[in-house]
Design an enzyme around this catalytic site. Sequence first.
Site, PDB file in Angstrom:
ATOM      1  CB  CYS A  99      -0.899   0.032   1.229  1.00  0.00           C
ATOM      2  SG  CYS A  99      -1.921  -1.424   1.484  1.00  0.00           S
ATOM      3  CB  CYS A 102       0.492   3.558  -4.575  1.00  0.00           C
ATOM      4  SG  CYS A 102       0.761   2.407  -5.942  1.00  0.00           S
ATOM      5  CG  HIS A 103      -2.026   4.889  -1.092  1.00  0.00           C
ATOM      6  ND1 HIS A 103      -2.884   5.753  -1.738  1.00  0.00           N
ATOM      7  CD2 HIS A 103      -2.432   3.639  -1.434  1.00  0.00           C
ATOM      8  CE1 HIS A 103      -3.779   5.052  -2.419  1.00  0.00           C
ATOM      9  NE2 HIS A 103      -3.525   3.767  -2.257  1.00  0.00           N
ATOM     10  CB  CYS A 136      -5.453  -1.002  -4.068  1.00  0.00           C
ATOM     11  SG  CYS A 136      -5.842   0.761  -4.089  1.00  0.00           S
ATOM     12  CB  CYS A 202     -34.900  -1.916  15.427  1.00  0.00           C
ATOM     13  SG  CYS A 202     -35.555  -3.526  15.905  1.00  0.00           S
ATOM     14  CG  HIS A 203     -31.625   0.367  14.159  1.00  0.00           C
ATOM     15  ND1 HIS A 203     -30.989   0.275  15.369  1.00  0.00           N
ATOM     16  CD2 HIS A 203     -31.529  -0.861  13.588  1.00  0.00           C
ATOM     17  CE1 HIS A 203     -30.489  -0.951  15.509  1.00  0.00           C
ATOM     18  NE2 HIS A 203     -30.822  -1.661  14.445  1.00  0.00           N
ATOM     19  NE  ARG A 240     -24.714  -5.566  15.477  1.00  0.00           N
ATOM     20  CZ  ARG A 240     -25.858  -6.212  15.598  1.00  0.00           C
ATOM     21  NH1 ARG A 240     -26.264  -7.055  14.649  1.00  0.00           N
ATOM     22  NH2 ARG A 240     -26.630  -6.028  16.648  1.00  0.00           N
ATOM     23  CB  CYS A 244     -29.691  -6.357  11.655  1.00  0.00           C
ATOM     24  SG  CYS A 244     -29.035  -5.268  12.923  1.00  0.00           S
TER      25      CYS A 244
END
Lengths: 283, 140, 109
Positions: A99, A102-103, A136, A202-203, A240, A244
């Site tokens: 990584c 390049c970065h 990448c 729910c949320h 996650r 749910c």
Amino acid sequence: MKFKAMATVAALVLAAPMGAMADPDDDTLVLNDETTMVTKTAAPAHLEGALDTIMSGWHFRSDETQVMQADDFDNPGMVFVENALAAWETADGSEGKSCASCHGAVETMAGVKATYPKWNEDAGKVYTLQNQVNACRTERMGAKAWGYDKQPAIEMEALLSSYSRGMPVNVAIDGPARATWEKGKELYYTRTGQLEMSCANCHEDNYGNMIRADHLSQGQINGFPTYRLKNAKLNGVQSRFKGCVRDTRAETYSPGSEEFIALELYVMSRGNGLSVEGPSVRN
Amino acid sequence: MEFTRRETLAIGAGAAVAASLPIGAMAATPADEAIAAFTGGAQMGEGGLTLTAPEIAENGNTVPIEVSAPGAEAIMVLALGNPTPGVARFRFGPNAAAQAASTRIRLAGTQDVLAVARMGDGSFVKASATVKVTIGGCGG
Amino acid sequence: MAIGVKPRVKVPKTAAAGDAITIKTLISHKMESGQRKDKEGNVIPRSIINRFTCEFNGDMVLDVEMFPAISTNPYFQFEAVVPEAGEFRFTWYDDDGDVYDAAKKIAIA
């Protein structure tokens, strides 16, 4: 607000499950005694009529859990960030690149997490941060793609997120990403499973209430990847989602699927304005 | 005395959990053996040892606790309701600035956590805390 | 060698002679309790770190005997006195015989 101690426990036993007293708290999250995080703020315009104030899931957790996130050493998620830092500098694949080739230093990636998922012009679709990392890997490094939400991928996402902490989530929902966002919104409000529940049931409709002994949050995802006390590891947001959806007793989509990419974009946009927190600590 | 909203809530929620969960019979034998091995059967007093644990643990898998006993040589911690009660035994050396330590522990359910300290004069003191372990609604 | 075990310690770089400092340690380890079962119903054998020690210039600060009730990724916080410049040594002992260690120097300011 204070109650006299004489309020009897018996009365509270009756009152507490009604949910009226289970509001999110008003604590302030200061990271490493330096960075004050935005954990409550005005909802973005697209949520008009749905929510006035958006709140990080941090407000719905106990003091003991909250404090674990306030210090990088106390946050066990940061151990995995350190693993990814080693991966960042390690060449992999046929091109002999890492990584960093390049970065450069990972600090240059500050702010990146706050804008994902986002439209990728070359691919002609919305990419999550993990999609971009894998692009990448396969296109520039000649390395194998990491499995979606698998440990190397989630650790790298946590590393990148850690350098955006404190910056406001700011995903674009207009332009070419709009159609994917609309699809994600539809999924958010679609009831699934034998329990016929949508994310919103729910949320959006019941955040702050108790679901058995669990305190329902707004389902904001600005804190992902999340170290959960429950399984003592970093958890990806799409995994996650899967949990749910499974809890509605539905067949779930898979992490990395088009549906969950669209849902991630939509749910992330519901948190536009909250600070990036990942890796956060939750129960 | 006044309670904050959060404290009041905690008491209420804890009482709710305590009321709905029959507290399992204490696994007395292995814990008694561990205590006897540590104290040599000596009497345990109280005072001078502080065990700090949450009244309600959000998840029993990771419960923060702290023990502190100024002047202690060693502190043993037991989780009386776990399948095996042993948690940790701390021994403090000459370079300890305080006879105190924090860690994170697993509790299999609502139960008492017991700490026993061996003081510098060879006496023993104990302290305990009840921790309610909640059962979440969402497996996630 | 257990996989992915990585110790992490936090010690101030300097202290005044005789000062008390706070030390935090965390090591990534599954701490398999021996109580869990796999998908076929077989008990997963216990595999934990059973001891942690911290020494300063060869003198003991803390020696912890650990049992399966210590959470995954074991964490300890404690206080040490720093009488002189020197080095803290941290050692974790795994059930499988492996030993992991870390060291941190501290200067007198």
